[in-house]
Design an enzyme around this catalytic site. Sequence first.
Site, short mmCIF file in Angstrom:
data_model
loop_
_atom_site.label_atom_id
_atom_site.label_comp_id
_atom_site.label_asym_id
_atom_site.label_seq_id
_atom_site.Cartn_x
_atom_site.Cartn_y
_atom_site.Cartn_z
N ALA A 3 17.08 -47.83 -17.76
CA ALA A 3 15.99 -47.87 -18.52
C ALA A 3 14.65 -47.46 -17.65
O ALA A 3 14.58 -48.10 -16.59
CB ALA A 3 15.70 -49.43 -19.18
N ALA A 4 13.91 -46.97 -18.35
CA ALA A 4 12.61 -46.63 -17.49
C ALA A 4 11.82 -47.64 -17.00
O ALA A 4 11.11 -47.40 -16.04
CB ALA A 4 11.74 -45.75 -18.69
N CYS A 5 11.94 -48.80 -17.86
CA CYS A 5 11.15 -49.99 -17.36
C CYS A 5 11.94 -50.65 -15.91
O CYS A 5 11.19 -51.60 -15.57
CB CYS A 5 11.05 -50.97 -18.52
SG CYS A 5 12.51 -51.60 -19.14
N HIS A 6 12.87 -50.03 -15.80
CA HIS A 6 13.41 -50.62 -14.54
C HIS A 6 13.65 -49.69 -13.36
O HIS A 6 14.57 -49.44 -12.75
CB HIS A 6 15.23 -51.28 -14.91
CG HIS A 6 14.95 -52.43 -15.62
ND1 HIS A 6 16.09 -52.53 -16.69
CD2 HIS A 6 14.30 -53.31 -15.92
CE1 HIS A 6 16.03 -53.48 -17.29
NE2 HIS A 6 14.89 -54.12 -16.99
N SER A 7 12.71 -48.59 -13.41
CA SER A 7 12.78 -47.59 -12.79
C SER A 7 12.42 -48.17 -11.14
O SER A 7 12.45 -47.17 -10.11
CB SER A 7 11.86 -46.48 -13.00
OG SER A 7 10.21 -47.07 -13.15
#
Length: 386
Positions: A328-332
């Site tokens: 996910a982008a929020c876990h980049s």
Amino acid sequence: MANRGAKRGQKAKQLIDAARLNVAVMVGGRPEDIIFTSGGTEANNLVFHSAVSHFREAQKLGQDSLGENGNGVVDTLPHLISSGVEHDSVRLPLEHLMKHCVAETTFIPVSKISGQAEVDDVMSAVRLNTCLVSIMMANNETGILMPISELSHRIKSLNQKRVASGLPRILIHTDAAQALGKVRVDVQELGVDYLTIVGHKFYGPRIGALYVRGPGLSTPVYPMLFGGGQERNFRPGTENTPMISGLGKAAELVSQNWEHYEAHMRKVRDYLEEQLEAAFGKENIRFNSHFPGSERLPNTCNVSILGPELKGRAVLSRCRHLLASIGAACHSDLGNSPSPILLSSGISYAVAQNALRLSMGRHTTHQDVDLIVEDLKQAVTQLKRS
């Protein structure tokens, strides 16, 4: 000048009204059920704020049977249920409520067999003080579709007994950000009280909306902002008319074409998976979004190419054409650490480290797939040689 300004104001209202209708039609609701927000994060926070506030208000009015302390004041915290694979815009607000002793939350782990938050597990977590269940419609990394309709049916049956006993009704929310524009989304079939809408997930502008079944009447909405009275005071603030209008147009296209979009993305996604198996061999590929018996989004392929040197970030860094992510982008910011979502779904650490999250779009072609598979082949060859 005043007359011209009034006409422009009327035109802006017409654009917003048209957008509200289009968004409502897209999800099977009514225009009055749609509240425009800045995005999915705000919509999700508004749901949790409303559920907790409604629970507290019911306690003050003595409309539940949860008991009182020695001073005649009810001090039970509201309880919310969610899954262990939610987007951060759901998980973090709920953790914040727990940290500040505003609410209790139970995060249900997904089944390692189905990849879903199982209905029986959710129902087993219900307490007397449960006021909201929030389960995403589709997971953003695996693409697995959650059993929202079945869950809503079970909760509604339970609610009949709870209300008769003086207990608070359990509200139902689903974050449909990943599902819209890819599969059919109908709030009547889903049976939810709240549904989160995110524009950029279906080719719209970066703005959102919240579906509420009868806002302020059948379903509580407690505003987090206070101001000029826009959005019937549920979400005040000067409307971003161009963005709202764009959201409405994107919703209109989804209503007209979702079946075509779904069929196209599924066809290209299946072709991609066939080509990956042909290129690397079935024994060297692990499809992390394959859970027997569970449906998934038509555009999602989460895959690991097996090998200790083939970590997802390393593979992507050597690709010349592929634009993708490892989660996910929020876990980049996780670096080479595997996705917590995949680990929670039963994917082993070594396999999850190699994961690539590949998504098809409305315009992705077989030629695009061929290019990307060749890109991955050369990246893997480089890593194995180094």
